[in-house]
Design a protein around this motif. Structure first.
Motif, short mmCIF file in Angstrom:
data_model
loop_
_atom_site.label_atom_id
_atom_site.label_comp_id
_atom_site.label_asym_id
_atom_site.label_seq_id
_atom_site.Cartn_x
_atom_site.Cartn_y
_atom_site.Cartn_z
N HIS A 22 1.10 -1.12 -0.31
CA HIS A 22 0.08 -0.15 0.07
C HIS A 22 0.74 1.72 -0.33
O HIS A 22 1.74 1.27 0.74
N MET A 23 0.71 1.72 -0.66
CA MET A 23 1.69 3.68 -1.20
C MET A 23 0.98 4.15 0.48
O MET A 23 -0.47 4.28 0.79
N ARG A 24 2.14 4.82 0.89
CA ARG A 24 1.56 5.12 2.21
C ARG A 24 0.98 7.08 1.66
O ARG A 24 1.99 7.27 1.17
N ASP A 25 0.14 7.94 2.50
CA ASP A 25 -0.46 9.36 2.35
C ASP A 25 0.47 9.78 3.69
O ASP A 25 1.19 9.47 4.57
N GLY A 26 1.73 11.04 2.62
CA GLY A 26 2.01 11.95 3.45
C GLY A 26 2.61 13.05 3.63
O GLY A 26 1.44 13.69 3.47
N HIS A 27 3.96 13.54 3.51
CA HIS A 27 3.84 15.05 3.57
C HIS A 27 3.77 16.02 2.06
O HIS A 27 3.52 17.06 2.06
N MET A 28 4.01 14.55 0.70
CA MET A 28 3.60 15.92 -0.30
C MET A 28 2.89 15.49 -1.24
O MET A 28 2.09 14.31 -1.17
N ARG A 29 1.34 16.33 -0.80
CA ARG A 29 0.07 16.41 -1.90
C ARG A 29 -0.23 16.41 -3.30
O ARG A 29 0.61 17.98 -3.57
N ASP A 30 -0.74 16.77 -3.92
CA ASP A 30 -1.39 17.60 -5.36
C ASP A 30 -1.71 18.82 -4.46
O ASP A 30 -2.82 18.34 -3.50
N ASN A 31 -1.72 19.62 -5.56
CA ASN A 31 -2.57 21.26 -4.97
C ASN A 31 -3.73 20.64 -5.44
O ASN A 31 -4.42 19.97 -6.06
N GLN A 32 -4.87 21.58 -4.38
CA GLN A 32 -6.28 21.15 -4.53
C GLN A 32 -6.52 22.67 -4.97
O GLN A 32 -6.59 23.91 -3.83
N MET A 33 -7.75 22.59 -5.32
CA MET A 33 -8.34 24.49 -5.70
C MET A 33 -9.67 24.22 -5.00
O MET A 33 -10.37 22.94 -4.40
N VAL A 221 2.69 15.20 -11.35
CA VAL A 221 1.15 15.22 -10.67
C VAL A 221 2.29 14.62 -8.99
O VAL A 221 2.42 13.45 -9.11
N ILE A 222 0.83 15.09 -7.94
CA ILE A 222 2.08 14.49 -6.83
C ILE A 222 0.86 13.36 -6.07
O ILE A 222 -0.06 13.79 -6.14
N ALA A 223 0.70 11.86 -5.83
CA ALA A 223 0.39 11.48 -5.34
C ALA A 223 0.69 10.40 -4.11
O ALA A 223 1.23 9.76 -4.90
N ASN A 224 0.27 10.25 -3.04
CA ASN A 224 0.53 8.97 -2.49
C ASN A 224 1.99 9.28 -1.57
O ASN A 224 2.72 8.36 -2.10
N GLU A 225 2.77 10.44 -2.11
CA GLU A 225 4.07 10.76 -1.93
C GLU A 225 5.09 10.82 -3.05
O GLU A 225 5.88 10.23 -2.68
N PHE A 226 4.34 9.84 -3.85
CA PHE A 226 5.19 9.71 -5.58
C PHE A 226 4.89 10.60 -6.28
O PHE A 226 3.27 11.13 -6.22
N LEU A 227 6.73 11.25 -7.04
CA LEU A 227 5.61 11.43 -8.32
C LEU A 227 5.69 11.41 -9.57
O LEU A 227 6.49 10.06 -9.83
#
Length: 430
Positions: A22-33, A221-227
């Motif tokens: 499972h990919m962990r959610d963490g520090h880097m997130r995609d920008n939200q409007m 795009v950033i998703a679940n701390e991955f680029l």
């Protein structure tokens, strides 16, 4: 579509990779409007050679953009909720003035104006680059513009001045700012064409190059701390940060599209990819498996946007489609502005002075149209490019919501093939 290969491994600033599958959610997130929107990682893009080139439906005349009434075709096979009120009549603006070639001048019986309505004001217009702007992104009070002139420029939004020009060595295809890093997708031409992600860390001043793509990188795009990076080579590559080495490593790739990747979006816990093959891929972020391939568009899918539980897609076929994630991504709305024989090149979400969500569409011929959501009520048109630029198209290449960056009233930014960017701000009707 084939299953992607997502590697596990060590942690870092961008996260710990995959743990127990499972990919962990963490520090880097995609920008939200704001206003219920989520944005894709890339709002611009350029023409590509060969099978990945995009064309609209030809260049035709304009009469003003249609909503649910005249000027547009609107079908609703599902349950995309609509407001009960219908849009008002559209003012008559001279279509030749909008193209910059009205021969009647002041004697024209139609209106000469850059806007078909009075509640959006052009706050600024900046001649930024000597070639088309292909991507824009915001970080704090700084705007970054990337161009085919092979530079990134940094703009102070308080003063409107360019504070820095950064040569990147090739055509810029995409920009993303996240977690203190500025990422730039660029196509280098020597000794052979190759797509590279160049990244700068604003805290450590580190610079990193990520090689792997064979062609231009249109989407980041950033998703679940991955680029995630999407390229004209038809692949989506996955990158994780290695803190010990202070660099990024490829963690896998997602394959299956038959054409290049034009846009990426992280929404509803999934990754969405819009392609030159006219389809939209829906990817599971845990396994890297393509769950669905959404068909309906007949040309390049240029941009994706999330709005509540819906995914909105725009295409060079001139249509806007709405997909309901709660109904297995059924297409529940098709908005096709048949009066305009041109493609949609970009989109963004913003809100008006009353906080109502507004969809902003950029077109091949340099116009911008605004529609209230979820009703698609027409709100008016703006002009980014009024005249044809020699040896350039007029496309609105990038649109970006700027929130209240330029004051209390909401604003948004457009950038185009003319090398300019414009700042638009909502204002109370006069």
């Amino acid at each position: 579509m084939q299953q992607g290969h997502m590697g596990g491994g060590g942690g870092g600033h961008m996260g710990g990779g995959m743990r127990d599958g499972h990919m962990r959610d963490g520090h880097m997130r995609d920008n939200q409007m704001g206003g219920g929107y989520g944005a894709g990682g890339h709002m611009g893009g350029g023409h590509q050679r060969g099978s990945d080139s995009y064309r609209g439906r030809g260049r035709g005349g304009r009469r003003g953009r249609g909503g649910r009434g005249a000027g547009g075709h609107h079908s609703s096979p599902g349950h995309f909720p609509a407001d009960s009120g219908a849009g008002g009549a559209e003012p008559t603006v001279c279509p030749f003035f909008l193209k910059g070639n009205c021969r009647f001048g002041d004697q024209c019986k139609n209106k000469h104006a850059q806007s078909e309505f009075g509640d959006v004001n052009k706050l600024a217009e900046v001649e930024a680059h000597s070639a088309p702007i292909r991507a824009i992104t915001l970080a704090g009070n700084q705007l970054y513009t990337g161009s085919a002139d092979q530079t990134i420029k940094v703009w102070d939004c308080a003063t409107g001045q360019c504070s820095s020009t950064v040569p990147v060595g090739g055509d810029v295809g995409s920009l993303l700012f996240s977690g203190g890093w500025l990422f730039c997708g660029v196509e280098l031409s020597s000794p052979a064409p190759v797509g590279v992600i160049r990244a700068w860390n604003f805290q450590t001043h580190a610079q990193v190059d990520m090689a792997g793509h064979a062609k231009q990188i249109h989407a980041l795009v950033i998703a679940n701390e991955f680029l995630f990076s999407g390229s004209a080579d038809a692949s989506i590559r996955v990158w994780r940060f290695n803190a010990a080495a202070n660099t990024f490593e490829q963690a896998g790739q997602l394959l299956g599209h038959q054409g290049g990747i034009k846009t990426l979006l992280h929404a509803q816990g999934r990754l969405y990819s819009g392609s030159f093959d006219s389809s939209i891929g829906v990817w599971d972020l845990t396994s890297g498996v393509c769950l669905q391939q959404l068909a309906g568009h007949t040309s390049v899918v240029m941009n994706l946007l999330s709005f509540n539980e819906f995914i909105i897609s725009v295409s060079m076929d001139g249509s806007t489609r709405v997909w309901n994630t709660a109904q297995a991504h059924a297409c529940v709305e098709v908005f096709d502005d048949t009066e305009k024989a041109e493609g949609i090149t970009s989109c963004a979400g913003t809100v008006d002075l009353n906080g109502k969500p507004v969809l902003v569409l950029g077109y091949q011929e340099g116009q911008i149209a605004l529609y209230e959501l979820p009703s698609f009520t027409y709100r008016g048109s703006l002009v980014h490019t009024t005249t044809a630029v020699e040896q350039r198209a007029n496309d609105v290449r990038a649109l970006l919501d700027a929130g209240q960056l330029f004051g209390a009233a909401p604003s948004f930014i457009s950038a185009g093939s003319d090398g300019k960017f414009k700042v638009w701000q909502w204002q109370a009707p006069q």
